[in-house]
Scaffold this active site. Structure first.
Site, PDB file in Angstrom:
ATOM      1  N   GLY A  13      24.278  45.946  43.515  1.00 14.16           N
ATOM      2  CA  GLY A  13      24.341  44.765  42.642  1.00 14.16           C
ATOM      3  C   GLY A  13      23.200  43.796  42.893  1.00 14.16           C
ATOM      4  NE  ARG A 117      32.573  31.662  49.183  1.00 17.18           N
ATOM      5  CZ  ARG A 117      31.987  31.681  47.999  1.00 17.18           C
ATOM      6  NH1 ARG A 117      32.353  30.824  47.064  1.00 17.18           N
ATOM      7  NH2 ARG A 117      31.017  32.536  47.750  1.00 17.18           N
ATOM      8  CB  CYS A 157      24.996  30.002  45.033  1.00 20.72           C
ATOM      9  SG  CYS A 157      25.947  30.341  43.547  1.00 20.72           S
ATOM     10  CD  GLN A 183      26.027  26.475  39.513  1.00 19.59           C
ATOM     11  OE1 GLN A 183      26.768  25.595  39.896  1.00 19.59           O
ATOM     12  NE2 GLN A 183      26.306  27.751  39.678  1.00 19.59           N
ATOM     13  CD  GLU A 209      29.767  28.296  40.567  1.00 20.15           C
ATOM     14  OE1 GLU A 209      30.657  29.172  40.552  1.00 20.15           O
ATOM     15  OE2 GLU A 209      28.691  28.455  41.162  1.00 20.15           O
ATOM     16  CE  LYS A 212      34.488  30.288  43.376  1.00 17.22           C
ATOM     17  NZ  LYS A 212      33.782  31.384  42.696  1.00 17.22           N
ATOM     18  NE  ARG A 243      25.562  30.936  34.792  1.00 15.30           N
ATOM     19  CZ  ARG A 243      25.886  31.174  36.062  1.00 15.30           C
ATOM     20  NH1 ARG A 243      25.038  30.917  37.046  1.00 15.30           N
ATOM     21  NH2 ARG A 243      27.068  31.670  36.358  1.00 15.30           N
ATOM     22  CG  HIS A 250      22.234  27.409  41.659  1.00 20.51           C
ATOM     23  ND1 HIS A 250      21.830  28.255  40.643  1.00 20.51           N
ATOM     24  CD2 HIS A 250      23.387  27.937  42.144  1.00 20.51           C
ATOM     25  CE1 HIS A 250      22.703  29.247  40.535  1.00 20.51           C
ATOM     26  NE2 HIS A 250      23.647  29.080  41.431  1.00 20.51           N
ATOM     27  CG  ASN A 335      20.587  31.305  42.376  1.00 18.45           C
ATOM     28  OD1 ASN A 335      19.411  31.033  42.135  1.00 18.45           O
ATOM     29  ND2 ASN A 335      21.197  32.304  41.792  1.00 18.45           N
ATOM     30  CB  THR A 336      20.004  35.453  44.892  1.00 22.36           C
ATOM     31  OG1 THR A 336      18.589  35.477  44.805  1.00 22.36           O
ATOM     32  CG2 THR A 336      20.618  35.345  43.517  1.00 22.36           C
TER      33      THR A 336
HETATM   34  N1  NAP Z   1      24.738  36.488  42.126  1.00 20.51           N
HETATM   35  C1  NAP Z   1      24.928  35.480  42.955  1.00 20.51           C
HETATM   36  O1  NAP Z   1      24.054  34.623  43.165  1.00 20.51           O
HETATM   37  C2  NAP Z   1      26.241  35.317  43.692  1.00 20.51           C
HETATM   38  C3  NAP Z   1      26.394  34.227  44.526  1.00 20.51           C
HETATM   39  C4  NAP Z   1      27.575  34.075  45.246  1.00 20.51           C
HETATM   40  C5  NAP Z   1      28.575  35.018  45.113  1.00 20.51           C
HETATM   41  N2  NAP Z   1      28.429  36.074  44.279  1.00 20.51           N
HETATM   42  C6  NAP Z   1      29.523  37.064  44.257  1.00 20.51           C
HETATM   43  O2  NAP Z   1      29.070  38.249  44.916  1.00 20.51           O
HETATM   44  C7  NAP Z   1      29.630  39.405  44.314  1.00 20.51           C
HETATM   45  C8  NAP Z   1      28.520  40.313  43.835  1.00 20.51           C
HETATM   46  O3  NAP Z   1      27.768  39.599  42.867  1.00 20.51           O
HETATM   47  P1  NAP Z   1      26.544  40.262  42.093  1.00 20.51           P
HETATM   48  O4  NAP Z   1      25.961  39.177  41.291  1.00 20.51           O
HETATM   49  O5  NAP Z   1      25.679  41.005  43.043  1.00 20.51           O
HETATM   50  O6  NAP Z   1      27.346  41.325  41.152  1.00 20.51           O
HETATM   51  P2  NAP Z   1      26.807  42.653  40.489  1.00 20.51           P
HETATM   52  O7  NAP Z   1      25.337  42.617  40.314  1.00 20.51           O
HETATM   53  O8  NAP Z   1      27.671  42.897  39.301  1.00 20.51           O
HETATM   54  O9  NAP Z   1      27.142  43.807  41.586  1.00 20.51           O
HETATM   55  C9  NAP Z   1      28.415  44.218  41.873  1.00 20.51           C
HETATM   56  C10 NAP Z   1      28.448  45.279  42.986  1.00 20.51           C
HETATM   57  O10 NAP Z   1      29.819  45.617  43.224  1.00 20.51           O
HETATM   58  C11 NAP Z   1      29.987  47.021  42.992  1.00 20.51           C
HETATM   59  N3  NAP Z   1      31.284  47.276  42.358  1.00 20.51           N
HETATM   60  C12 NAP Z   1      31.705  46.894  41.126  1.00 20.51           C
HETATM   61  N4  NAP Z   1      32.958  47.354  40.898  1.00 20.51           N
HETATM   62  C13 NAP Z   1      33.326  48.030  42.015  1.00 20.51           C
HETATM   63  C14 NAP Z   1      34.488  48.761  42.388  1.00 20.51           C
HETATM   64  N5  NAP Z   1      35.537  48.873  41.580  1.00 20.51           N
HETATM   65  N6  NAP Z   1      34.524  49.337  43.613  1.00 20.51           N
HETATM   66  C15 NAP Z   1      33.466  49.237  44.453  1.00 20.51           C
HETATM   67  N7  NAP Z   1      32.332  48.566  44.149  1.00 20.51           N
HETATM   68  C16 NAP Z   1      32.271  47.984  42.943  1.00 20.51           C
HETATM   69  C17 NAP Z   1      28.860  47.447  42.080  1.00 20.51           C
HETATM   70  O11 NAP Z   1      28.635  48.833  42.232  1.00 20.51           O
HETATM   71  P3  NAP Z   1      28.036  49.735  41.013  1.00 20.51           P
HETATM   72  O12 NAP Z   1      26.569  49.430  40.939  1.00 20.51           O
HETATM   73  O13 NAP Z   1      28.305  51.129  41.491  1.00 20.51           O
HETATM   74  O14 NAP Z   1      28.776  49.367  39.777  1.00 20.51           O
HETATM   75  C18 NAP Z   1      27.719  46.568  42.640  1.00 20.51           C
HETATM   76  O15 NAP Z   1      27.223  47.150  43.820  1.00 20.51           O
HETATM   77  C19 NAP Z   1      30.523  38.886  43.181  1.00 20.51           C
HETATM   78  O16 NAP Z   1      31.855  38.833  43.647  1.00 20.51           O
HETATM   79  C20 NAP Z   1      29.979  37.514  42.872  1.00 20.51           C
HETATM   80  O17 NAP Z   1      30.969  36.659  42.371  1.00 20.51           O
HETATM   81  C21 NAP Z   1      27.270  36.259  43.577  1.00 20.51           C
END
Ligand code: NAP
Length: 360
Positions: A13, A117, A157, A183, A209, A212, A243, A250, A335-336
């Site tokens: 992801g 959290r 974030c 954001q 959000e 949080k 957004r 952010h 943010n990331t």
């Molecule tokens: N983006 C940010 O800045 C940010 C900040 C804070 C928190 N978060 C949180 O961090 C988490 C990941 O965010 P992201 O933005 O990286 O999301 P993302 O790009 O959609 O990636 C999701 C990941 O989870 C995997 N996944 C999805 N469904 C699954 C399942 N049923 N079983 C096992 N693995 C599964 C996906 O695998 P596949 O590739 O195989 O589908 C991928 O590796 C989320 O919960 C999000 O809320 C994100």
């Protein structure tokens, strides 16, 4: 030094890719295992990613041929590594259960997810602010029945652009804070290619959000009481989270009042001199200066300042007196990096330096 072996859960992801990139050539940690959904399991990391690589830098050579595992195959993933980072996107209950399952295999989990959290004995850490919350891990291990397995999390974030500076000003006792966050779309795991509706657009809603943004700083500013973290009761924070068509970064526009109103000079001095355990311990990812103050009226700007201290620092500007509150200012953080994967890497470095994460 023999590096610690790390798994990235959700490694395909947006946040997972950031973990993989940040850990390339890391002096302490080495990504040896990547796990994701059954859709990716069994493929090489390069095949599983396909056209989904979202980082500016190329995919590290060392991970391209790692065969991706299924996150649910807990024993199989856990036995290969000393600890793991978690960035899976599943339901909150599923994430809670799976992170606990990893901890119970005696594999520490440093998570980017929000699921744990508010679990009372799980520390939520910004390493410069509340490193001592790691001490709650002993109570958590007792509950889980583990000797080295536990979960630690980093906060959302959205709070990174203003919570650190509020903490740097704690002796002036911030009482009331109004914050509006602007954001980036990467916070939703998206790029403009995946989310074309965001071009030339603003969406005034990010699910969950605002809660949080208002509550998480209070848990960070809290203290350990027996077997849980007791949140602080001040400052009162109210927020709106919006957004905006930005890829990374952010921004927060903030109003703040204090019990002991300081001068502008005192506020600037406190923020630029602020440092914590990561700087004292010389952790590999620690920014040299955590918070910078920019004097120019048109800073901080995403284009110019988001990568300050490799994305681990916070930029503040436009600090001035206000008519309704004591002061107002604008903050910016990546943010990331600081807000997601980087914040978790810094947290893991702290936990290793403090002896919570060791070689199995
Ligand atoms: N983006 C940010 O800045 C940010 C900040 C804070 C928190 N978060 C949180 O961090 C988490 C990941 O965010 P992201 O933005 O990286 O999301 P993302 O790009 O959609 O990636 C999701 C990941 O989870 C995997 N996944 C999805 N469904 C699954 C399942 N049923 N079983 C096992 N693995 C599964 C996906 O695998 P596949 O590739 O195989 O589908 C991928 O590796 C989320 O919960 C999000 O809320 C994100």
């Amino acid at each position: 030094m023999d590096k610690l072996k790390v798994a990235v859960l959700g490694g395909t992801g947006m946040v997972g890719q950031r973990f993989v990139s940040l850990l390339e050539n890391h002096p302490w940690f080495e990504v040896t295992t990547i796990a994701a959904s059954p859709r990716s399991a069994g493929k090489t990391y390069e095949e599983a990613i396909g056209g989904r690589w979202k980082m500016d830098t190329p995919m590290p050579e060392a991970v391209k041929n790692i065969i991706v595992k299924d996150v649910s195959d807990v024993e199989n993933v856990a036995k290969e590594v000393d600890f793991c980072f978690s960035a899976v996107d599943m339901s909150k209950d599923e994430i809670k259960a799976i992170e606990e399952a990893y901890a119970k295999t005696e594999t520490p989990v440093v998570s980017n997810n929000s699921a744990h959290r508010w679990t009372p004995d799980v520390p939520m850490i910004i390493p410069e602010i509340n490193p001592e919350h790691a001490e709650i891990i002993e109570a958590q291990k007792k509950r889980l029945g583990t000797t080295r397995g536990f979960i630690a999390v980093k906060p959302n974030c959205s709070i990174q652009s203003y919570a650190p500076v509020l903490y740097a000003w704690r002796e002036f006792e911030p009482t009331k804070v109004v914050v509006t966050t602007y954001q980036a779309i990467s916070g939703a795991g998206k790029t403009f290619k995946d989310w074309p509706e965001m071009e030339h657009n603003i969406i005034p809603f990010i699910s969950g959000e605002e809660e949080k943004s208002e509550k998480e700083p209070l848990r960070i500013f809290g203290h350990i009481e027996g077997d849980h973290i007791e949140p602080a009761s001040a400052p009162l924070i109210t927020s709106q989270c919006i957004r905006v068509p930005i890829l990374n970064g952010h921004t927060a526009a903030v109003f703040v009042s204090f019990a002991k109103k300081p001068s502008k000079e005192e506020l600037i001095k406190k923020m630029v001199e602020f440092s914590g355990e990561p700087q004292k311990l010389g952790l590999p990812s620690a920014p040299k200066q955590f918070i910078q103050y920019l004097e120019e009226d048109n800073r901080p700007q995403v284009q110019l300042d988001v990568d300050y201290e490799n994305g681990f620092g916070v930029s503040i500007g436009r600090l001035r007196e206000d008519t309704l509150f004591d002061y107002k200012f604008v903050g910016l953080s990546h943010n990331t990096v600081r807000g997601a994967a980087g914040g978790a890497v810094l947290c893991a470095e702290l936990l290793k330096a403090k002896g919570y994460i060791t070689k199995k």
